[in-house]
Design a protein around this motif. Structure first.
Motif, PDB file in Angstrom:
ATOM      1  N   ALA A   1      20.841  46.319  30.429  1.00 42.57           N
ATOM      2  CA  ALA A   1      20.213  46.900  31.620  1.00 42.57           C
ATOM      3  C   ALA A   1      21.085  46.631  32.828  1.00 42.57           C
ATOM      4  CB  ALA A   1      18.818  46.325  31.829  1.00 42.57           C
ATOM      5  N   THR A   2      20.812  47.380  33.888  1.00 50.19           N
ATOM      6  CA  THR A   2      21.450  47.112  35.173  1.00 50.19           C
ATOM      7  C   THR A   2      20.683  45.994  35.877  1.00 50.19           C
ATOM      8  OG1 THR A   2      22.119  49.424  35.380  1.00 50.19           O
ATOM      9  CG2 THR A   2      22.126  48.104  37.386  1.00 50.19           C
ATOM     10  N   LEU A   3      21.397  45.011  36.384  1.00 49.22           N
ATOM     11  CA  LEU A   3      20.752  43.932  37.116  1.00 49.22           C
ATOM     12  C   LEU A   3      20.200  44.448  38.445  1.00 49.22           C
ATOM     13  CD1 LEU A   3      22.973  40.726  36.788  1.00 49.22           C
ATOM     14  CD2 LEU A   3      20.635  41.039  35.998  1.00 49.22           C
ATOM     15  N   THR A   4      18.935  44.184  38.694  1.00 50.84           N
ATOM     16  CA  THR A   4      18.368  44.567  39.989  1.00 50.84           C
ATOM     17  C   THR A   4      18.793  43.544  41.038  1.00 50.84           C
ATOM     18  OG1 THR A   4      16.336  43.339  39.515  1.00 50.84           O
ATOM     19  CG2 THR A   4      16.381  45.665  38.932  1.00 50.84           C
ATOM     20  N   SER A   5      18.900  43.998  42.262  1.00 54.25           N
ATOM     21  CA  SER A   5      19.339  43.119  43.342  1.00 54.25           C
ATOM     22  C   SER A   5      18.265  42.080  43.641  1.00 54.25           C
ATOM     23  CB  SER A   5      19.629  43.920  44.605  1.00 54.25           C
ATOM     24  OG  SER A   5      19.848  43.065  45.708  1.00 54.25           O
ATOM     25  N   PRO A   6      18.650  40.830  43.871  1.00 51.72           N
ATOM     26  CA  PRO A   6      17.644  39.817  44.211  1.00 51.72           C
ATOM     27  C   PRO A   6      16.958  40.101  45.537  1.00 51.72           C
ATOM     28  CG  PRO A   6      19.840  38.972  44.608  1.00 51.72           C
ATOM     29  CD  PRO A   6      20.005  40.289  43.896  1.00 51.72           C
ATOM     30  N   SER A   7      17.618  40.862  46.383  1.00 56.20           N
ATOM     31  CA  SER A   7      17.024  41.153  47.688  1.00 56.20           C
ATOM     32  C   SER A   7      15.777  42.015  47.564  1.00 56.20           C
ATOM     33  CB  SER A   7      18.046  41.838  48.599  1.00 56.20           C
ATOM     34  OG  SER A   7      18.465  43.071  48.046  1.00 56.20           O
ATOM     35  N   ASN A   8      15.615  42.708  46.426  1.00 56.43           N
ATOM     36  CA  ASN A   8      14.424  43.538  46.238  1.00 56.43           C
ATOM     37  C   ASN A   8      13.139  42.723  46.246  1.00 56.43           C
ATOM     38  OD1 ASN A   8      16.153  45.679  45.994  1.00 56.43           O
ATOM     39  ND2 ASN A   8      16.016  45.833  43.767  1.00 56.43           N
ATOM     40  N   ALA A   9      13.249  41.426  45.919  1.00 61.62           N
ATOM     41  CA  ALA A   9      12.063  40.582  45.847  1.00 61.62           C
ATOM     42  C   ALA A   9      11.660  40.009  47.202  1.00 61.62           C
ATOM     43  CB  ALA A   9      12.304  39.438  44.866  1.00 61.62           C
TER      44      ALA A   9
END
Length: 568
Positions: A223-231
């Protein structure tokens, strides 16, 4: 030779078994599977399958059952075929009965009677072998990302092989290791410097996860890693330019994790370019050319910082200009401030009296000190107008006798003259007093406080409940209590300033309930604690029982000028 089921007392069935009829054409009733419910997602590889009771006719009994599992509804690909005389209405699957793959399996059963009668197969049920792998990025510290890889579904791995790369084919992996699983989660960390562009999303990163262990579905997950900033989200963001100190104070609530808080500045509201970024407050105006003299307009936004990268959490906003003409515990307590021509116009001034003190009472109830009065002036100010001010001191910390019933000292008044007009003073809060009672029934008397507020209630006398006043949550009086009376709260805004002596509790900090061997010092605020969380005017908290009999100080008053008017 095919299936074989033997009932030693009655019947032997061999080979392919079709429905047999005997005793006048009688056929036993078709069974049904009673559990689990069809379309159940399996959490284990060894579920128990149950079926309906055998229909008894005369002397016939249930001789055995034939269970089948297939990967297709037509049962052309049977993966388990069990004939049993013991597992007749229930079957607990063995550890190797189900292939370790995702997808449905179909289960059915038929019965054989002691009279050699065989039922039709039951309607099949569906059991789903499922697996979900999820990756949750986070922040371990100011320089390190954390990742939690979870496995849910059928079975559980003992560990996971994890790779992270900027390439989907996992070439040149940045992370390449095997991590143990605890509670369904494997955790690992990576230096922020090893993943440039990850927080802002300017560089895509990929993760590969392969579960390890005989009890798991071990196919690779990518999978593509989601950005931590999204949280992360921000709330309660504020930034003020303090004209009298030429600095920007700011703060906000960071939700979602422990990333560093940051502020960014730009000369354009859309932040086409960032002029300056900081993780500390205040920010000196020298970092923002033209701010102090008003020749350049700046916008701010709050952000989360990951290593050397900033992820914006708000849109560009304008700063309000404020002048704070006193400090909480140090610096000038009086002076003259001339209005700059660039700030001429409507303004609102809040001035607050000093907070009352809280008593220390040996073996008795105590009342908290009252808040200083908050007064408000609003009107036009011209360039060159002078504000002459004197911030009322909070009640001093003084030594009192044991079981003292006299009130603690009151706070002093704050005075203000605006463009030659002397305004009414903002009175200081009254000091709380104690009682000599003992046994948990006597409460100290709360100190009276200033106007524009509501009462504060603890466990004793002195008021009802906290409420929001005209400009802040603050109380006209403290609260009495058998143990520790709470001081009246101070002014609402902190403007990014902190005072470690005050602490961060509304009203007076409650002191310890029993003796302490700590010697009092000149800066110690008294066992009852100092004034409240606001900027000025908080009353001191009362203390029930102190090793040293010293009253708690109140908080110094304040004078605050809101250019453009009060925004809240």
């Amino acid at each position: 030779m095919g299936r074989q089921l033997t009932n030693p007392a009655a019947v032997t069935v061999q080979g392919t078994v079709n429905t047999l009829q005997s005793q006048g054409g009688r056929v036993p009733a078709t069974p049904s599977i009673t559990g689990p419910t069809s379309n159940t997602n399996l959490s284990t590889w060894t579920p128990e399958i149950t079926s309906s009771a055998f229909f008894v006719y005369n002397s016939d009994t249930h001789s055995g059952s034939n269970w089948q599992i297939a990967t297709d509804p037509n049962f052309t690909n049977i993966v388990r075929d069990l004939a049993s005389t013991s597992q007749r209405v229930s079957w607990t699957l063995g550890a190797s009965d189900l292939p370790r793959q995702e997808g449905p399996v179909y289960v059915r059963v038929r019965y054989i009677s002691s009279a050699s009668e065989v039922t039709p197969f039951s309607s099949p049920i569906i059991l789903n072998r499922v697996r979900t792998i999820s990756v949750v990025p986070g922040v371990q510290d100011a320089n390190t990302y954390s990742f939690a890889v979870s496995y849910t579904g059928t079975g559980m791995p003992t560990s996971m092989q994890v790779r992270v790369s900027a390439n989907l084919n996992m070439s040149s992996p940045i992370v390449d290791g095997t991590f143990s699983v605890s509670g369904g989660v494997a955790s690992f960390a990576a230096a922020m410097t090893s993943l440039p562009g990850y927080a802002t999303g300017s560089t895509a990163y990929y993760i590969s996860v392969t579960p390890i262990g005989a009890d798991s579905i071990a196919t690779e997950y990518k999978a593509t890693l989601t950005s931590p900033s999204n949280a992360f989200t921000a709330s309660n963001q504020e930034a003020y330019y303090l004209d009298n100190t030429q600095g920007v104070v700011w703060g906000f609530t960071l939700n979602g994790g422990n990333a560093q808080k940051a502020i960014q500045f730009s000369t354009t509201q859309d932040f086409s370019s960032v002029v300056f970024s900081s993780t500390t407050s205040p920010v000196a105006a020298s970092n923002l050319p033209g701010l102090a003299d008003g020749t350049t307009t700046y916008y701010y936004r709050v952000a989360a910082k990951f290593g050397n990268e900033f992820s914006a959490l708000s849109q560009g906003a304008t700063m309000r200009t404020v002048a704070i003409l006193s400090s909480l515990t140090s610096g000038a307590s009086s002076g003259t401030y001339s209005i700059p021509a660039r700030l001429a116009g409507t303004a609102t001034i809040h001035y607050i009296g000093g907070g009352g003190g809280g008593p220390t009472n040996m073996n008795g109830g105590s009342g908290g000190g009252g808040s200083g009065q908050i007064r408000v002036w609003s009107g036009p100010l011209a360039g060159g107008d002078q504000l002459i001010w004197s911030a009322g001191s909070g009640a001093p910390r003084v030594e009192v006798g044991e079981a003292a019933q006299t009130p603690a000292p009151s706070g002093s008044a704050t005075t203000l003259t605006v463009a030659g007009v002397v305004l009414p003073s903002a009175t200081g809060g009254g000091g709380g007093s104690g009682t000599s009672g003992y046994g948990g029934t006597d409460f100290g008397t709360a100190g009276a406080g200033g106007a524009n507020g509501c009462a504060n209630n603890s466990t004793g006398s002195g008021g009802s409940t906290w409420a929001t006043g005209l400009h802040a949550a603050y109380g006209p009086e403290g609260s009495g209590g058998y143990y520790n009376g709470a001081g009246g709260p101070g002014y609402k805004h902190t403007f990014g300033l902190t005072d470690p002596i005050r602490g961060n509790t509304i009203g007076g900090d409650e002191g310890p309930k029993w003796p302490s061997s700590t010697s009092p010092t000149a800066t110690y605020p008294g066992r009852g604690g100092a004034g409240g969380i606001g900027f000025g005017g908080g009353g001191g908290g009362g203390d029930h029982y102190s090793y040293y009999s010293w009253s708690a100080r109140g908080e110094r008053g304040a004078v605050i000028v809101w250019f453009g008017g009060y925004p809240f």
